[in-house]
Every structure is written in structure tokens, then in C-alpha cells.
Design an enzyme around this catalytic site. Sequence first.
Site, mmCIF file in Angstrom:
data_model
loop_
_atom_site.group_PDB
_atom_site.id
_atom_site.type_symbol
_atom_site.label_atom_id
_atom_site.label_comp_id
_atom_site.label_asym_id
_atom_site.label_seq_id
_atom_site.Cartn_x
_atom_site.Cartn_y
_atom_site.Cartn_z
ATOM 1 C CG ASN A 47 -0.495 -0.300 2.508
ATOM 2 O OD1 ASN A 47 0.571 -0.871 2.660
ATOM 3 N ND2 ASN A 47 -1.238 0.103 3.524
ATOM 4 C CD GLU A 49 -1.522 4.755 4.540
ATOM 5 O OE1 GLU A 49 -1.033 5.608 5.318
ATOM 6 O OE2 GLU A 49 -2.205 3.783 4.929
ATOM 7 C CB CYS A 58 -5.294 -1.427 -1.606
ATOM 8 S SG CYS A 58 -6.599 -0.708 -0.611
ATOM 9 C CD GLU A 60 -5.316 -6.030 -1.131
ATOM 10 O OE1 GLU A 60 -4.748 -4.909 -1.028
ATOM 11 O OE2 GLU A 60 -6.073 -6.482 -0.264
ATOM 12 C CB CYS A 96 -10.661 -2.832 0.829
ATOM 13 S SG CYS A 96 -10.172 -2.111 -0.744
ATOM 14 C CB CYS A 99 -8.712 -4.675 -3.498
ATOM 15 S SG CYS A 99 -7.564 -3.322 -3.157
HETATM 16 N N1 THU Z 1 -5.301 -1.510 2.583
HETATM 17 C C1 THU Z 1 -4.749 -2.325 1.626
HETATM 18 O O1 THU Z 1 -3.618 -2.105 1.172
HETATM 19 N N2 THU Z 1 -5.467 -3.380 1.203
HETATM 20 C C2 THU Z 1 -6.709 -3.694 1.648
HETATM 21 O O2 THU Z 1 -7.356 -4.558 1.090
HETATM 22 C C3 THU Z 1 -7.249 -3.009 2.835
HETATM 23 C C4 THU Z 1 -6.623 -1.709 3.146
HETATM 24 C C5 THU Z 1 -4.531 -0.352 3.048
HETATM 25 C C6 THU Z 1 -5.119 0.973 2.652
HETATM 26 C C7 THU Z 1 -4.499 1.884 3.689
HETATM 27 O O3 THU Z 1 -3.197 2.240 3.252
HETATM 28 C C8 THU Z 1 -4.359 0.994 4.904
HETATM 29 O O4 THU Z 1 -4.464 -0.344 4.442
HETATM 30 C C9 THU Z 1 -5.406 1.240 5.984
HETATM 31 O O5 THU Z 1 -6.690 1.172 5.452
#
Ligand code: THU
Length: 149
Positions: A47, A49, A58, A60, A96, A99
Site C-alpha cells: 500500500n 498512502e 492498496c 492488491e 477491501c 480491490c
Molecule cells: N489496505 C490495503 O492495502 N489493502 C486492503 O485490502 C485493505 C486496506 C490499506 C489501505 C491503507 O493504506 C491501509 O491499508 C489502511 O486502510
Amino acid sequence: MDLDKETLRTLINKAMEMRRFAYVPYSKYSVGAALLSSDNTIFTGCNVENAAFTPSNCAERTAFFKAVSEGVRKFKAIAVSAGPEGEDSTDYASPCGVCRQVMTEFCNPEDFLIICVKNKDEYKIFKLKELLPDAFGGEAINTTVIKQQ
Ligand code: THU
């Protein structure tokens, strides 16, 4: 579609390793992913940000977009590992909804496997259709469908 033990092990290890590259100054929650294409190439992701929050991506989707941007559109499986930054994960990762929707664009819901990793010995494997039943797909808007399975 079954994965052999060695491939499964490799995907799990790579997903766990990729957490180290996560750029997560805001959530401090690092996620790693390892995506296996139909021709057995592994694309990794973490991920990433952003201070404006919505540009964040994310793990994925990072892996999917790396693959698709290199011309790869057919996939077998993805492993995902997640937890507090700098710590071993203590729970199963779960992709999530956004994704899952991206997976639906490129993957066969009956075949594509999602490996939710807790640690190297504990993981759960789901088919995409279990995690996103009755998905919205390109068929619904009567356009060219990218799925190739
Ligand atoms: N996140 C992911 O990378 N994948 C997911 O399927 C769930 C959430 C990340 C997004 C954000 O950077 C952090 O997790 C908190 O939500």
C-alpha cells in the site's frame, strides 16, 4: 484451480515480505500482496498512502496495476498479508471492497483464489466469488468485456 504447495508458499512469503515496502505514514498499517498470473509470473505490491488520503492505493491494486500495465491480464491467485507497521501480523488479511471489484474486472470469480494470510502457517483461501458474490461486471453495461478466461 489448485496451487501447488511450493507456489502457495512463495506467494505467502512474498506477500509477507512486501509489507516492508509499504508507505503508510498515516494509517501505520502495512499491507503486502503477491499476485500470480496465468503464465506463472508473480507481481508484488504494497500500500502507498498520500497526505490527501484519497490518492492512496492498496497493496492488491498496486500488484494488479503493475501487471496490467505490463500487458498481463490473466491471473490465478493473490496472497495478502497485513498488520500494524513494523510488527508481525496477528490476524488474517482481507481485501477491501474496491480491490475485490478490481479483481472482478480481470479474474474468473469461479477460479481466482484469494489467500488471506495471518502468518506463514496460517492462511485462508477463498474463491473470488465467495468474497464478492453477485459482482457488478462489464456485462451489465453492455460493453466489451476484458475477461479472457
Ligand atoms: N489496505 C490495503 O492495502 N489493502 C486492503 O485490502 C485493505 C486496506 C490499506 C489501505 C491503507 O493504506 C491501509 O491499508 C489502511 O486502510
